[in-house]
Design a protein around this motif. Structure first.
Motif, PDB file in Angstrom:
ATOM      1  N   ALA A  29       5.192 -28.942 -10.244  1.00 36.92           N
ATOM      2  CA  ALA A  29       4.182 -29.985 -10.366  1.00 36.92           C
ATOM      3  C   ALA A  29       4.217 -31.055  -9.292  1.00 36.92           C
ATOM      4  O   ALA A  29       3.172 -31.623  -8.946  1.00 36.92           O
ATOM      5  N   VAL A  71       0.315 -26.328 -13.870  1.00 32.15           N
ATOM      6  CA  VAL A  71       0.003 -27.724 -14.192  1.00 32.15           C
ATOM      7  C   VAL A  71      -1.354 -27.829 -14.896  1.00 32.15           C
ATOM      8  O   VAL A  71      -1.493 -28.555 -15.894  1.00 32.15           O
ATOM      9  N   PHE A  95       0.150 -31.646  -9.521  1.00 32.84           N
ATOM     10  CA  PHE A  95      -0.156 -32.690 -10.502  1.00 32.84           C
ATOM     11  C   PHE A  95      -1.265 -33.606  -9.981  1.00 32.84           C
ATOM     12  O   PHE A  95      -2.214 -33.944 -10.701  1.00 32.84           O
TER      13      PHE A  95
END
Length: 346
Positions: A29, A71, A95
């Motif tokens: 992420a 993610v 992310f």
């Protein structure tokens, strides 16, 4: 092995596992995951798009799509896709990219100098999601025109040239409502009162302003030009505006991209409701989208006795004004000789 040792071992193992998971999640992420060289790119997600389509759109921009997918799934984006225009920056993490796909970026839309509603719709379609057909329908359907007291010929008067903000995925209908709201804001009490004093509607002011706009590029001269046209109207004279002849010729041919530098001769008798040499009063609608300065020039027209004017060879871009036809013909002859010398033909 006593209970304390067992608990200690379990705790250590738990910490190790948690650390491994933490490192795994961090790598998935929170490490850079883009593969484009630009500092930033915009991503356009169409209305009603699903996650499969999003994959196709963003995959070329993502270095490791498995990380992105991890993610997107864990943050419920894959089941809650947003449409619009979104910003990706170089070296964003998965992310960051998923978060960015939830932040619709406004689009700055600017328009001016459009000669027809069709051309304006084509321009808008290059900046927003709705296509030309959807936009044209939104602004010309009978119910909308009736509500706004417009016709297909005056629909362009709804647009006040300026810079506006829309979301890229704004629907054509919502855009029509937005422009109607901006139109109402522009035509405030003061402007409406000035239009009424001229015995004109906002659409008529806009139409005359479009002629003034095409007649002169000099903003400081526009109130004088507007005053001359208003004098002709008050004296029940035809406007005899060359820009309307140019518009009529373009409309008749269907080619609004052609360049017509000079009018005269048989062109002055082209059969068209936009021909202000053979038809008195204003044409059915605007011949272009005027600047705000041209609209305000009509509303604040200079009061004088001038009836005639033609381009002034001694002041390029400006006009020579006269109160009598005889004096005007002297100026017109000078201008004709000047353009002929320049090699500009009909």
């Amino acid at each position: 092995m006593n209970t304390k040792k067992i608990l200690a071992i379990v705790s250590v193992v738990g910490i190790v596992i948690a650390s491994i998971i933490g490192v795994y999640v961090y790598i998935k992420a929170f490490t850079p995951n883009t593969q484009f060289s630009q500092e930033e790119v915009f991503v356009y997600i169409p209305s009603d798009a699903n996650y499969e389509l999003v994959k196709e759109i963003v995959s070329p921009l993502v270095a490791d799509f498995e990380k992105f997918d991890f993610v997107a799934t864990s943050r419920n984006y894959s089941t809650n896709v947003k449409s619009g225009k979104f910003l990706f920056k170089k070296d964003m993490t998965s992310f960051d990219m998923v978060r960015s796909l939830r932040l619709n970026v406004p689009v700055t839309v600017a328009f001016n100098n459009q000669e027809t509603l069709e051309k304006l719709m084509q321009r808008l379609a290059t900046q927003l999601e709705p296509d030309t057909t959807a936009l044209f329908e939104a602004f010309t359907n009978a119910a909308f025109l009736e509500e706004k007291r417009l016709t297909s010929a005056t629909a362009l008067t709804l647009f006040i040239p300026n810079t506006y903000e829309f979301y890229w995925n704004t629907s054509a209908k919502k855009m029509a409502k937005k422009m109607a709201k901006e139109h109402t804001k522009f035509w405030n009490t003061e402007r409406l009162a000035k239009a009424e004093a001229l015995n004109m509607t906002p659409a008529q002011v806009y139409t005359l302003a479009s002629i003034v706009h095409k007649e002169t590029v000099k903003a400081d001269e526009r109130p004088r030009v507007a005053g001359a046209y208003l004098n002709r109207i008050q004296q029940d004279m035809p406007l005899q505006a060359d820009p309307t002849i140019i518009y009529a010729l373009k409309e008749k041919s269907g080619d609004f991209d052609q360049i017509i530098k000079r009018v005269g001769g048989s062109n002055l008798f082209v059969k068209s409701p936009y021909n202000t040499y053979i038809n008195k009063g204003l044409p059915p609608g605007p011949i272009a989208m005027p600047d705000i300065s041209a609209i305000d020039a009509v509303l604040n027209a200079e009061k004088h006795n001038y009836i005639y004017f033609c381009a002034d060879p001694n002041r390029p871009g400006y006009h020579a004004f006269e109160t009598t036809y005889e004096a005007h013909m002297v100026n017109a002859k000078k201008y004709a000789e000047w353009v002929t010398k320049l090699g500009i033909k009909l």
